[in-house]
Enzyme design. Structure first.
Site, PDB file in Angstrom:
ATOM      1  CB  SER A   8      35.884  44.640  12.041  1.00  0.00           C
ATOM      2  OG  SER A   8      35.594  44.469  10.664  1.00  0.00           O
ATOM      3  CG  HIS A  32      31.904  43.897  13.939  1.00  0.00           C
ATOM      4  ND1 HIS A  32      30.710  44.325  14.500  1.00  0.00           N
ATOM      5  CD2 HIS A  32      32.038  44.589  12.785  1.00  0.00           C
ATOM      6  CE1 HIS A  32      30.167  45.239  13.711  1.00  0.00           C
ATOM      7  NE2 HIS A  32      30.953  45.416  12.663  1.00  0.00           N
ATOM      8  CG  ASP A  34      32.034  44.933   9.175  1.00  0.00           C
ATOM      9  OD1 ASP A  34      31.095  45.527   9.735  1.00  0.00           O
ATOM     10  OD2 ASP A  34      33.202  44.950   9.604  1.00  0.00           O
ATOM     11  CG  MET A  36      29.933  45.734   3.502  1.00  0.00           C
ATOM     12  SD  MET A  36      31.372  46.720   3.063  1.00  0.00           S
ATOM     13  CE  MET A  36      32.116  46.938   4.681  1.00  0.00           C
ATOM     14  CG  HIS A  65      27.621  46.118  10.860  1.00  0.00           C
ATOM     15  ND1 HIS A  65      28.673  47.022  10.816  1.00  0.00           N
ATOM     16  CD2 HIS A  65      26.519  46.835  10.521  1.00  0.00           C
ATOM     17  CE1 HIS A  65      28.219  48.215  10.470  1.00  0.00           C
ATOM     18  NE2 HIS A  65      26.919  48.123  10.279  1.00  0.00           N
ATOM     19  CG  MET A  67      26.988  47.891   6.782  1.00  0.00           C
ATOM     20  SD  MET A  67      28.767  48.151   6.786  1.00  0.00           S
ATOM     21  CE  MET A  67      29.261  46.518   7.332  1.00  0.00           C
ATOM     22  CG  MET A 138      27.674  52.869  11.360  1.00  0.00           C
ATOM     23  SD  MET A 138      28.729  51.419  11.565  1.00  0.00           S
ATOM     24  CE  MET A 138      30.109  51.811  10.472  1.00  0.00           C
ATOM     25  CG  ASP A 177      31.741  49.272  13.043  1.00  0.00           C
ATOM     26  OD1 ASP A 177      32.963  49.272  12.810  1.00  0.00           O
ATOM     27  OD2 ASP A 177      30.920  48.594  12.392  1.00  0.00           O
TER      28      ASP A 177
HETATM   29  C1  DX5 Z   1      32.775  49.658   8.143  1.00  0.00           C
HETATM   30  C2  DX5 Z   1      32.606  48.445   9.021  1.00  0.00           C
HETATM   31  C3  DX5 Z   1      33.566  48.378  10.127  1.00  0.00           C
HETATM   32  C4  DX5 Z   1      35.017  48.323   9.722  1.00  0.00           C
HETATM   33  C5  DX5 Z   1      35.816  48.908  10.844  1.00  0.00           C
HETATM   34  O1  DX5 Z   1      31.702  49.769   7.301  1.00  0.00           O
HETATM   35  O2  DX5 Z   1      31.312  48.422   9.589  1.00  0.00           O
HETATM   36  O3  DX5 Z   1      33.253  47.314  11.020  1.00  0.00           O
HETATM   37  O4  DX5 Z   1      35.469  47.036   9.441  1.00  0.00           O
HETATM   38  O5  DX5 Z   1      37.131  49.008  10.434  1.00  0.00           O
HETATM   39  P1  DX5 Z   1      38.168  49.991  11.096  1.00  0.00           P
HETATM   40  O6  DX5 Z   1      38.276  49.584  12.525  1.00  0.00           O
HETATM   41  O7  DX5 Z   1      39.405  49.745  10.316  1.00  0.00           O
HETATM   42  O8  DX5 Z   1      37.639  51.379  10.950  1.00  0.00           O
HETATM   43 ZN    ZN Z   2      30.909  46.915  11.187  1.00  0.00          ZN
END
Ligand code: DX5
Ligand code: ZN
Length: 217
Positions: A8, A32, A34, A36, A65, A67, A138, A177
């Site tokens: 990520s 990956h 993320d 948000m 991903h 969110m 998750m 994840d």
């Molecule tokens: C959290 C994200 C993850 C995050 C994982 O909301 O979806 O992808 O970056 O990070 P680690 O591996 O540090 O938990």
């Molecule tokens: Zn993620």
């Protein structure tokens, strides 16, 4: 199916994203990304400019991903970035529109994934498994990197794996994840996951390439 590692980029050094891209290109399988929105989750990360910049230098597929609320409004633009091959959105954000959004993602030639937070019963996504290309479980609450893996997630992975297998969807991978690292990767794989997302355990490691190798071992 071999285990795939999806670092990520949220945990990367944003001033040296080129370095993070090189690490994934040379040692891992999937980027990956993320995204948000500050509404679905209480945090902001990045959007199109960063995904496009990474995609331009990536030789491995990108997995976006989402969110965000109203994921359907942003699917087309992400799907059209060359290199984006997987897009997931949260069931908690889509509810009864889940099937429609999976179809939309597939209509652009991307793999469609349903993401589910730790407090949402896994049974809620069962009606949509046939329309999905992967499931993102998750193992922390979506929103922040660097959180601790929630042990109960192992049972949730096994439940979804069992359901997929029992309806003839053995080839649909489960992606996990949140808080994934060398210490729990073997258990996560044993529970039935095929794609491991890892932020901190890869990019905060002194040697990210061997951290990726440790996740596969
Ligand atoms: C959290 C994200 C993850 C995050 C994982 O909301 O979806 O992808 O970056 O990070 P680690 O591996 O540090 O938990
Ligand atoms: Zn993620």
């Amino acid at each position: 199916m071999n285990t795939l590692v999806a670092p990520s980029l949220l945990a990367a050094d944003f001033l040296r994203l080129d370095k993070a891209v090189d690490i994934v290109n040379s040692s891992a399988d999937i980027f990956h990304m993320d995204v948000m929105d500050g509404t679905f989750v209480p945090n902001l990360s990045f959007g199109f400019p960063v995904v496009e910049a990474v995609a331009a230098k990536a030789c491995k597929p990108l997995d976006v991903h989402l969110m965000i609320v109203n994921p359907q409004n942003y699917v087309e633009r992400f799907a059209k970035v060359p290199g984006v091959e997987m897009i997931s959105f949260h069931y908690e954000a889509s509810k009864e529109r889940t099937g429609e959004i999976l179809d939309l993602i597939r209509s652009f030639g991307c793999k469609a994934g349903i993401a589910i937070n730790p407090d949402c019963p896994v049974e809620s996504i069962f009606p949509y498994l046939e329309k999905a290309d992967f499931i993102l479980i998750m193992s922390v609450f979506a929103g922040f990197g660097g959180q601790k893996f929630i042990p109960e997630s192992l049972r949730r992975i096994a439940q979804v794996r069992q359901q997929l297998d029992s309806i003839g969807l053995k080839n649909i991978p489960i992606e996990v994840d949140g808080g994934v690292g060398p210490g729990n990767a073997a258990d996560i794989r044993k529970a039935g996951a095929q794609i491991l997302v890892a932020g901190s355990s890869v990019f905060r490691a002194s040697d990210p390439a061997s951290a990726v190798a440790a996740l596969r071992a």
